[in-house]
Write an enzyme that holds these catalytic residues in place. Structure first.
Site, PDB file in Angstrom:
ATOM      1  N   GLY A  35      -4.557  -4.927   5.497  1.00 51.57           N
ATOM      2  CA  GLY A  35      -3.551  -4.678   6.533  1.00 51.57           C
ATOM      3  C   GLY A  35      -3.867  -3.434   7.336  1.00 51.57           C
ATOM      4  O   GLY A  35      -4.507  -2.513   6.839  1.00 51.57           O
ATOM      5  N   GLU A  48     -10.999   0.476  -4.105  1.00 52.67           N
ATOM      6  CA  GLU A  48     -11.337   0.069  -2.735  1.00 52.67           C
ATOM      7  C   GLU A  48     -12.057   1.198  -2.006  1.00 52.67           C
ATOM      8  O   GLU A  48     -11.577   2.334  -1.974  1.00 52.67           O
ATOM      9  CB  GLU A  48     -10.052  -0.316  -1.996  1.00 52.67           C
ATOM     10  CG  GLU A  48     -10.229  -0.923  -0.637  1.00 52.67           C
ATOM     11  CD  GLU A  48      -8.901  -1.315   0.022  1.00 52.67           C
ATOM     12  OE1 GLU A  48      -7.887  -1.434  -0.692  1.00 52.67           O
ATOM     13  OE2 GLU A  48      -8.878  -1.475   1.258  1.00 52.67           O
ATOM     14  N   ASP A  56     -13.955  -2.400   2.063  1.00 52.09           N
ATOM     15  CA  ASP A  56     -13.070  -2.582   3.228  1.00 52.09           C
ATOM     16  C   ASP A  56     -13.896  -2.171   4.457  1.00 52.09           C
ATOM     17  O   ASP A  56     -14.513  -3.011   5.098  1.00 52.09           O
ATOM     18  CB  ASP A  56     -11.809  -1.720   3.020  1.00 52.09           C
ATOM     19  CG  ASP A  56     -10.898  -1.632   4.234  1.00 52.09           C
ATOM     20  OD1 ASP A  56      -9.765  -1.152   4.084  1.00 52.09           O
ATOM     21  OD2 ASP A  56     -11.315  -2.042   5.343  1.00 52.09           O
ATOM     22  N   LYS A  93      -0.825  -0.859  -4.563  1.00 53.68           N
ATOM     23  CA  LYS A  93      -2.089  -0.181  -4.214  1.00 53.68           C
ATOM     24  C   LYS A  93      -1.754   1.268  -3.921  1.00 53.68           C
ATOM     25  O   LYS A  93      -0.868   1.551  -3.096  1.00 53.68           O
ATOM     26  CB  LYS A  93      -2.692  -0.871  -2.994  1.00 53.68           C
ATOM     27  CG  LYS A  93      -3.704  -0.090  -2.178  1.00 53.68           C
ATOM     28  CD  LYS A  93      -4.392  -1.020  -1.196  1.00 53.68           C
ATOM     29  CE  LYS A  93      -4.783  -0.279   0.071  1.00 53.68           C
ATOM     30  NZ  LYS A  93      -5.505  -1.160   1.016  1.00 53.68           N
ATOM     31  N   LEU A  94      -2.453   2.170  -4.613  1.00 55.05           N
ATOM     32  CA  LEU A  94      -2.225   3.603  -4.400  1.00 55.05           C
ATOM     33  C   LEU A  94      -3.368   4.176  -3.573  1.00 55.05           C
ATOM     34  O   LEU A  94      -4.543   3.974  -3.928  1.00 55.05           O
ATOM     35  CB  LEU A  94      -2.171   4.345  -5.736  1.00 55.05           C
ATOM     36  CG  LEU A  94      -1.141   3.883  -6.774  1.00 55.05           C
ATOM     37  CD1 LEU A  94      -1.250   4.759  -8.026  1.00 55.05           C
ATOM     38  CD2 LEU A  94       0.270   3.914  -6.202  1.00 55.05           C
ATOM     39  N   LYS A  95      -3.035   4.881  -2.508  1.00 50.30           N
ATOM     40  CA  LYS A  95      -4.049   5.640  -1.779  1.00 50.30           C
ATOM     41  C   LYS A  95      -4.462   6.809  -2.665  1.00 50.30           C
ATOM     42  O   LYS A  95      -3.600   7.464  -3.279  1.00 50.30           O
ATOM     43  CB  LYS A  95      -3.482   6.161  -0.464  1.00 50.30           C
ATOM     44  CG  LYS A  95      -3.220   5.068   0.551  1.00 50.30           C
ATOM     45  CD  LYS A  95      -4.506   4.444   1.022  1.00 50.30           C
ATOM     46  CE  LYS A  95      -4.229   3.430   2.107  1.00 50.30           C
ATOM     47  NZ  LYS A  95      -5.462   2.810   2.610  1.00 50.30           N
ATOM     48  N   ASP A 146      -7.149   2.810  -3.337  1.00 50.22           N
ATOM     49  CA  ASP A 146      -7.937   2.776  -2.104  1.00 50.22           C
ATOM     50  C   ASP A 146      -8.263   4.208  -1.698  1.00 50.22           C
ATOM     51  O   ASP A 146      -7.364   5.000  -1.449  1.00 50.22           O
ATOM     52  CB  ASP A 146      -7.146   2.081  -0.983  1.00 50.22           C
ATOM     53  CG  ASP A 146      -7.985   1.896   0.277  1.00 50.22           C
ATOM     54  OD1 ASP A 146      -7.481   1.274   1.232  1.00 50.22           O
ATOM     55  OD2 ASP A 146      -9.147   2.354   0.307  1.00 50.22           O
ATOM     56  N   ASN A 148     -10.449   5.026   0.873  1.00 52.77           N
ATOM     57  CA  ASN A 148     -10.853   5.153   2.286  1.00 52.77           C
ATOM     58  C   ASN A 148     -12.045   6.102   2.448  1.00 52.77           C
ATOM     59  O   ASN A 148     -11.980   7.082   3.211  1.00 52.77           O
ATOM     60  CB  ASN A 148      -9.669   5.618   3.143  1.00 52.77           C
ATOM     61  CG  ASN A 148      -8.619   4.530   3.329  1.00 52.77           C
ATOM     62  OD1 ASN A 148      -7.546   4.613   2.764  1.00 52.77           O
ATOM     63  ND2 ASN A 148      -8.928   3.496   4.090  1.00 52.77           N
ATOM     64  N   LYS A 184     -10.325  -7.946   6.824  1.00 51.34           N
ATOM     65  CA  LYS A 184      -9.435  -7.512   7.901  1.00 51.34           C
ATOM     66  C   LYS A 184      -9.979  -8.066   9.218  1.00 51.34           C
ATOM     67  O   LYS A 184     -11.031  -7.628   9.685  1.00 51.34           O
ATOM     68  CB  LYS A 184      -9.402  -5.986   7.998  1.00 51.34           C
ATOM     69  CG  LYS A 184      -8.581  -5.295   6.939  1.00 51.34           C
ATOM     70  CD  LYS A 184      -8.584  -3.803   7.198  1.00 51.34           C
ATOM     71  CE  LYS A 184      -7.862  -3.060   6.107  1.00 51.34           C
ATOM     72  NZ  LYS A 184      -8.035  -1.604   6.248  1.00 51.34           N
ATOM     73  N   SER A 226       0.856  -1.190   0.000  1.00 48.58           N
ATOM     74  CA  SER A 226       0.000   0.000   0.000  1.00 48.58           C
ATOM     75  C   SER A 226       0.894   1.241   0.000  1.00 48.58           C
ATOM     76  O   SER A 226       1.745   1.388   0.874  1.00 48.58           O
ATOM     77  CB  SER A 226      -0.893  -0.001   1.252  1.00 48.58           C
ATOM     78  OG  SER A 226      -1.750   1.112   1.252  1.00 48.58           O
TER      79      SER A 226
HETATM   80  C1  LIG Z   1      -2.335  -0.820   4.429  1.00 49.27           C
HETATM   81  C2  LIG Z   1      -3.549   0.026   4.358  1.00 49.27           C
HETATM   82  O1  LIG Z   1      -3.705   0.806   3.467  1.00 49.27           O
HETATM   83  N1  LIG Z   1      -4.421  -0.096   5.383  1.00 49.27           N
HETATM   84  C3  LIG Z   1      -5.707   0.523   5.565  1.00 49.27           C
HETATM   85  C4  LIG Z   1      -5.589   1.990   5.861  1.00 49.27           C
HETATM   86  C5  LIG Z   1      -4.676   2.366   6.941  1.00 49.27           C
HETATM   87  C6  LIG Z   1      -3.801   3.368   6.647  1.00 49.27           C
HETATM   88  C7  LIG Z   1      -2.948   3.867   7.597  1.00 49.27           C
HETATM   89  C8  LIG Z   1      -2.929   3.355   8.864  1.00 49.27           C
HETATM   90  C9  LIG Z   1      -2.056   3.856   9.852  1.00 49.27           C
HETATM   91  C10 LIG Z   1      -2.049   3.332  11.113  1.00 49.27           C
HETATM   92  C11 LIG Z   1      -2.893   2.283  11.397  1.00 49.27           C
HETATM   93  C12 LIG Z   1      -3.751   1.769  10.443  1.00 49.27           C
HETATM   94  C13 LIG Z   1      -3.789   2.317   9.156  1.00 49.27           C
HETATM   95  C14 LIG Z   1      -4.669   1.824   8.187  1.00 49.27           C
HETATM   96  C15 LIG Z   1      -6.653   0.297   4.398  1.00 49.27           C
HETATM   97  O2  LIG Z   1      -6.533  -0.669   3.657  1.00 49.27           O
HETATM   98  O3  LIG Z   1      -7.582   1.102   4.265  1.00 49.27           O
HETATM   99 MG   LIG Z   2      -8.672   0.035   2.680  1.00 48.12          MG
END
Ligand SMILES: CC(=O)N[C@@H](Cc1ccc2ccccc2c1)C(=O)O
Ligand SMILES: [Mg+2]
Length: 366
Positions: free
Chosen positions: A289, A212, A237, A159-161, A187, A189, A261, A133
């Site tokens: 994750g 995502e 997610d 995976k790009l935020k 992703d 969010n 998750k 990620s």
């Molecule tokens: C790997 C990934 O992108 N995880 C989460 C988002 C995320 C991003 C940053 C975080 C920082 C601290 C604790 C949990 C976190 C979860 C997700 O899939 O949406």
């Molecule tokens: Mg996510």
């Protein structure tokens, strides 16, 4: 098995580099580790809640409080991994806190029985392909350097935020630099609204594996509407909180892929049930994750080895986030991580490393 008590451990792990998402920038991971002490031995659990309620409603201090006041005290008498969550039914929500407690009890039970997490969950592989990620960056060149680095390390999926203002251009730049063969997904969010549907459809030409969680976690029907405009498969997610919520989302056409998750859904046993719901509906699933330490990472890699986890997960190597892990680091080998084969999690914290990142401990007697 009878519990003597549970030790809460406040852990602080500096991130190798700031990790920016649509809900903020993290520079340190603050989390809770749980050590369940029972008559048959001890087990470890990881609570994935963040220090602030910005990913979901749970947060570190809230989890500590609900564990101390309600969840741990409920586990008097005979208990085993499978009975923890049913014993906590009277307490509503707090899935990440419950997941951590179930994980610690399950680990203690499996270590005593000499059974690995992978064996217990139904893993069919002994190594899993890993994705990574990548956060929102200050510039496209910086992003391309980061992506190039991860591809060089062997990650099999990028995976790009994304967020409004950082979506089509970064995806286009990665495709132009690294080509069409790279497995690529994004992703959001929950950063978009249904009104952004036509904008999100501009991602369709880039052959992404999935988008995502583009919309708010409670907007299942809106995701189903979005799926009529956007060709790229929708993955959920934050919206998927249990096996029944996964079944609803799939039936409503709100998602074609699920990010599983265990912390978000209330434990590894519920995560397995979600895996089974997806497999029964031909819905691809993968292990997400939450920047876990090696404790949570060990369990996630076991989950990722289930047959229905058909896409690379966010089970990155320890050094994706941390210079120092609390266990032997998980090291990428040809883009894969090996599923721990020992009893329980198959890993245990390294005492010195654990002491170095521990800021506080609290013993909750039963
Ligand atoms: C790997 C990934 O992108 N995880 C989460 C988002 C995320 C991003 C940053 C975080 C920082 C601290 C604790 C949990 C976190 C979860 C997700 O899939 O949406
Ligand atoms: Mg996510």
């Amino acid at each position: 098995m009878k519990l003597d008590g549970v030790e809460l451990r406040w852990v602080e792990m500096p991130l190798r580099s700031p990790f920016r998402t649509s809900f903020g920038t993290q520079t340190v991971r603050q989390l809770l580790l749980l050590r369940a002490v029972a008559d048959e031995g001890e087990g470890w659990g990881e609570c994935v809640a963040m220090s602030e309620p910005v990913y979901s409603s749970e947060y570190q201090e809230g989890c500590a409080d609900v564990l101390r006041r309600y969840l741990v005290p409920a586990l008097t008498g005979e208990v085993d991994g499978i009975s923890v969550v049913p014993r906590l039914k009277k307490y509503y929500g707090h899935r990440m806190a419950k997941a951590a407690l179930e994980m610690a009890v399950l680990d203690a039970e499996l270590r005593a029985r000499g059974v690995s997490f992978g064996r217990e969950l139904g893993a069919t592989r002994d190594r899993v392909p890993c994705g990574v990620s990548v956060g929102i960056m200050n510039s496209i060149p910086e992003l391309l350097d980061a992506v190039g680095g991860y591809l060089g390390e062997g990650y099999v999926r990028i995976k790009l935020k994304i967020e409004p203002g950082w979506d089509v251009e970064p995806v286009r730049a990665v495709r132009e630099r690294f080509g069409d063969e790279v497995l690529l997904q994004v992703d959001a969010n929950t950063a978009y609204a249904l009104a952004d549907a036509r904008h999100l459809a501009r991602l369709d030409p880039f052959d992404l594996l999935l988008i995502e969680q583009p919309l708010d976690e409670e907007e299942l029907l809106a995701h189903a509407e979005l799926a009529k405009v956007v060709q790229t498969p929708i993955c959920l997610d934050e919206s998927i909180t249990s096996a029944s919520s996964a079944a609803d989302a799939i039936r409503l056409g709100a998602c074609q892929i699920v990010n599983i998750k265990p912390g978000r859904v209330g434990g590894y046993l519920e995560a397995r049930r979600i895996h089974d719901v997806c497999a029964a509906n031909n819905i691809a699933a993968w292990c997400g994750g939450m920047l876990e330490t090696g404790i949570g990472r060990a369990a996630n890699v076991a989950l990722a080895a289930l047959p229905g986890c058909t896409l690379p997960g966010d089970t990155s190597a320890s050094d994706r986030y941390y210079k120092l892990d609390v266990t032997e680091p998980f090291v990428l080998d040809d883009g894969h991580l090996t599923v721990p084969a020992g009893p329980g999690l198959g890993v245990t914290p390294l005492p010195e490393a654990l002491e170095e990142v521990t800021v506080k401990t609290e013993w909750i007697p039963l």
